[in-house]
Design an enzyme around this catalytic site. Sequence first.
Site, short mmCIF file in Angstrom:
data_model
loop_
_atom_site.label_atom_id
_atom_site.label_comp_id
_atom_site.label_asym_id
_atom_site.label_seq_id
_atom_site.Cartn_x
_atom_site.Cartn_y
_atom_site.Cartn_z
CG ASN A 227 15.83 47.75 69.75
OD1 ASN A 227 15.93 47.23 70.82
ND2 ASN A 227 16.85 48.08 69.02
CG HIS B 114 19.20 58.26 64.21
ND1 HIS B 114 19.75 57.60 65.29
CD2 HIS B 114 20.21 58.66 63.43
CE1 HIS B 114 21.07 57.65 65.15
NE2 HIS B 114 21.39 58.28 64.04
CD GLU C 76 24.38 60.25 61.42
OE1 GLU C 76 23.92 59.62 60.46
OE2 GLU C 76 24.55 59.77 62.53
#
Length: 101
Positions: A64, A72, A98
Amino acid sequence: QSFLDLRWIAYHVGMAASSRTFPERVHDVVRVIPPGKVMTYKEVAIAVGSPSAYRAVGNILGANHDPDIPCHRVIRSDGAAGGYNRGRKEKLQRLHDEGAV
DNA sequence: GAGCTGACATGTT
DNA sequence: CAACATGCCAGCT
């Protein structure tokens, strides 16, 4: 990190899971993963309804190329990032940024 | 008893 | 038909 989290995903996907193909389901599941959180291939596979399709999940994510899908944020159960379409290094960098564990 | 390696299973391209 | 961005189980150290 647990089935409780999968419950949230399963519910969200369950609403949109209307006779969709496997890749589409995985697509939706990964799309609803919140920032700063990561999911394992196995958990995603369970969320889509095929707990043994972890192999397919990784393959589909790799196949995809949609920017709306944070592939990720999908990592291994071991904690390793695994591979990435754009480069494994970038994946680790983004996860660390993150604050994902 | 704990850690590691090798083999097998699922779904799509 | 065979490979892949994995996970689980069995056997060995």
